[in-house]
Motif scaffolding. Structure first.
Motif, PDB file in Angstrom:
ATOM      1  N   VAL A   1     -16.699   6.011  -4.932  1.00  0.00           N
ATOM      2  CA  VAL A   1     -15.974   6.211  -3.592  1.00  0.00           C
ATOM      3  C   VAL A   1     -16.741   4.934  -2.629  1.00  0.00           C
ATOM      4  O   VAL A   1     -17.417   5.032  -2.852  1.00  0.00           O
ATOM      5  CB  VAL A   1     -16.491   7.640  -2.486  1.00  0.00           C
ATOM      6  CG1 VAL A   1     -15.776   7.296  -1.560  1.00  0.00           C
ATOM      7  CG2 VAL A   1     -15.862   8.560  -3.942  1.00  0.00           C
ATOM      8  N   PHE A   2     -15.702   4.663  -2.031  1.00  0.00           N
ATOM      9  CA  PHE A   2     -15.192   3.596  -1.058  1.00  0.00           C
ATOM     10  C   PHE A   2     -14.862   3.449  -0.369  1.00  0.00           C
ATOM     11  O   PHE A   2     -13.853   4.364  -0.185  1.00  0.00           O
ATOM     12  CB  PHE A   2     -15.704   2.340  -1.676  1.00  0.00           C
ATOM     13  CG  PHE A   2     -14.514   1.797  -1.828  1.00  0.00           C
ATOM     14  CD1 PHE A   2     -12.903   1.480  -0.921  1.00  0.00           C
ATOM     15  CD2 PHE A   2     -13.348   2.237  -3.288  1.00  0.00           C
ATOM     16  CE1 PHE A   2     -11.526   0.509  -1.459  1.00  0.00           C
ATOM     17  CE2 PHE A   2     -11.539   2.015  -3.097  1.00  0.00           C
ATOM     18  CZ  PHE A   2     -11.304   1.438  -2.061  1.00  0.00           C
ATOM     19  N   ASP A   3     -15.942   2.865   1.212  1.00  0.00           N
ATOM     20  CA  ASP A   3     -15.535   3.192   2.860  1.00  0.00           C
ATOM     21  C   ASP A   3     -14.166   2.356   3.019  1.00  0.00           C
ATOM     22  O   ASP A   3     -13.654   2.134   3.770  1.00  0.00           O
ATOM     23  CB  ASP A   3     -16.338   3.343   3.186  1.00  0.00           C
ATOM     24  CG  ASP A   3     -17.457   4.048   3.443  1.00  0.00           C
ATOM     25  OD1 ASP A   3     -17.393   5.639   3.091  1.00  0.00           O
ATOM     26  OD2 ASP A   3     -18.733   3.725   3.234  1.00  0.00           O
ATOM     27  N   ASP A   4     -13.937   1.078   2.400  1.00  0.00           N
ATOM     28  CA  ASP A   4     -13.512   0.371   2.827  1.00  0.00           C
ATOM     29  C   ASP A   4     -11.059   0.875   2.606  1.00  0.00           C
ATOM     30  O   ASP A   4     -10.998   1.392   1.932  1.00  0.00           O
ATOM     31  CB  ASP A   4     -13.239  -1.717   2.492  1.00  0.00           C
ATOM     32  CG  ASP A   4     -14.779  -2.051   2.664  1.00  0.00           C
ATOM     33  OD1 ASP A   4     -15.181  -1.379   4.154  1.00  0.00           O
ATOM     34  OD2 ASP A   4     -15.378  -2.075   1.946  1.00  0.00           O
ATOM     35  N   ASP A   5     -10.730  -0.487   3.443  1.00  0.00           N
ATOM     36  CA  ASP A   5      -9.225   0.220   3.180  1.00  0.00           C
ATOM     37  C   ASP A   5      -8.910  -0.408   2.011  1.00  0.00           C
ATOM     38  O   ASP A   5      -7.796  -0.305   1.475  1.00  0.00           O
ATOM     39  CB  ASP A   5      -8.325  -0.961   4.264  1.00  0.00           C
ATOM     40  CG  ASP A   5      -8.985   0.650   5.183  1.00  0.00           C
ATOM     41  OD1 ASP A   5      -9.820   1.302   6.008  1.00  0.00           O
ATOM     42  OD2 ASP A   5      -8.109   0.557   6.804  1.00  0.00           O
ATOM     43  N   THR A   6      -9.377  -1.643   2.163  1.00  0.00           N
ATOM     44  CA  THR A   6      -9.346  -2.475   0.501  1.00  0.00           C
ATOM     45  C   THR A   6     -10.543  -2.639  -0.491  1.00  0.00           C
ATOM     46  O   THR A   6     -11.275  -2.193   0.008  1.00  0.00           O
ATOM     47  CB  THR A   6      -8.400  -3.724   0.712  1.00  0.00           C
ATOM     48  OG1 THR A   6      -9.807  -4.716   1.030  1.00  0.00           O
ATOM     49  CG2 THR A   6      -7.529  -4.231   2.022  1.00  0.00           C
ATOM     50  N   ALA A   7     -10.028  -2.640  -1.869  1.00  0.00           N
ATOM     51  CA  ALA A   7     -10.949  -2.518  -2.601  1.00  0.00           C
ATOM     52  C   ALA A   7     -11.771  -4.149  -2.796  1.00  0.00           C
ATOM     53  O   ALA A   7     -11.995  -4.825  -4.098  1.00  0.00           O
ATOM     54  CB  ALA A   7     -10.284  -2.202  -4.536  1.00  0.00           C
ATOM     55  N   ASP A   8     -11.946  -5.185  -2.041  1.00  0.00           N
ATOM     56  CA  ASP A   8     -12.146  -6.277  -2.394  1.00  0.00           C
ATOM     57  C   ASP A   8     -13.654  -6.414  -1.760  1.00  0.00           C
ATOM     58  O   ASP A   8     -14.445  -7.053  -3.194  1.00  0.00           O
ATOM     59  CB  ASP A   8     -11.861  -7.225  -0.163  1.00  0.00           C
ATOM     60  CG  ASP A   8     -10.368  -7.468  -0.564  1.00  0.00           C
ATOM     61  OD1 ASP A   8     -10.265  -7.836  -1.086  1.00  0.00           O
ATOM     62  OD2 ASP A   8      -9.591  -7.309   0.803  1.00  0.00           O
TER      63      ASP A   8
END
Length: 162
Positions: free
Chosen positions: A97-104
């Motif tokens: 799980v990640f918090d950003d809007d993109t997966a950069d």
């Protein structure tokens, strides 16, 4: 056999695991998305993504980023439940799980050999394309033609059960 004790990994746990797999010579694939209401298009996307390498990590947008990306009322299910569903799929090895809007930033941390996106993208339109190229990876488009969407399913449910 995969350990299902934890439904998902933190970004740091996933990065450490990816480094271990890379050291073992395994080809790492990263797919990502909101997966707000799991449907056959998601399953086909992840199956095709898994075929691109030895290990499939699925980056799952956290609840706040789903709301920012999809609007009020979304996600329909919290990240822990969405992660558990994804983790139960045969082709998914690990969910992060990640918090950003993109997966950069996730791409930068996991350094996958391949970053797979669904057929609603082209190689040129993938938001993380620059990040993938910066780490020496490749972008791939996976899945069947975009004929399934969570948005359309929600609309269909609303219409049928008015």
């Amino acid at each position: 056999m995969r350990n299902r004790a934890a439904a998902f990994l933190t970004v740091e746990e996933a990065a450490a695991l990816a480094e271990r797999f890379r050291a073992e010579g395994k080809r790492i694939v990263l797919a990502n998305g909101c997966f707000d209401l799991l449907h056959v298009g998601h399953v086909r996307y992840l199956k095709d993504a898994r075929a691109l390498g030895d290990v499939l990590f699925v980056g799952l947008n956290a609840d706040a980023s789903v709301t920012r990306l999809k609007g009020s009322g979304r996600p329909l299910m919290p990240a822990a439940e969405r992660a558990e569903l994804l983790g139960a799929l045969r082709d998914v090895d690990h969910v992060v799980v990640f918090d950003d809007d993109t997966a950069d930033r996730l791409v930068a941390r996991l350094r996958p050999h391949v970053h797979a996106k669904g057929t609603d993208y082209t190689v040129e339109s993938v938001p993380e394309r620059g990040s993938v190229r910066a780490i020496g990876g490749q972008v791939a488009i996976a899945g069947d033609p975009k004929s399934h969407s969570t948005r359309d399913l929600i609309a269909q449910i609303r219409e049928r059960f008015r």
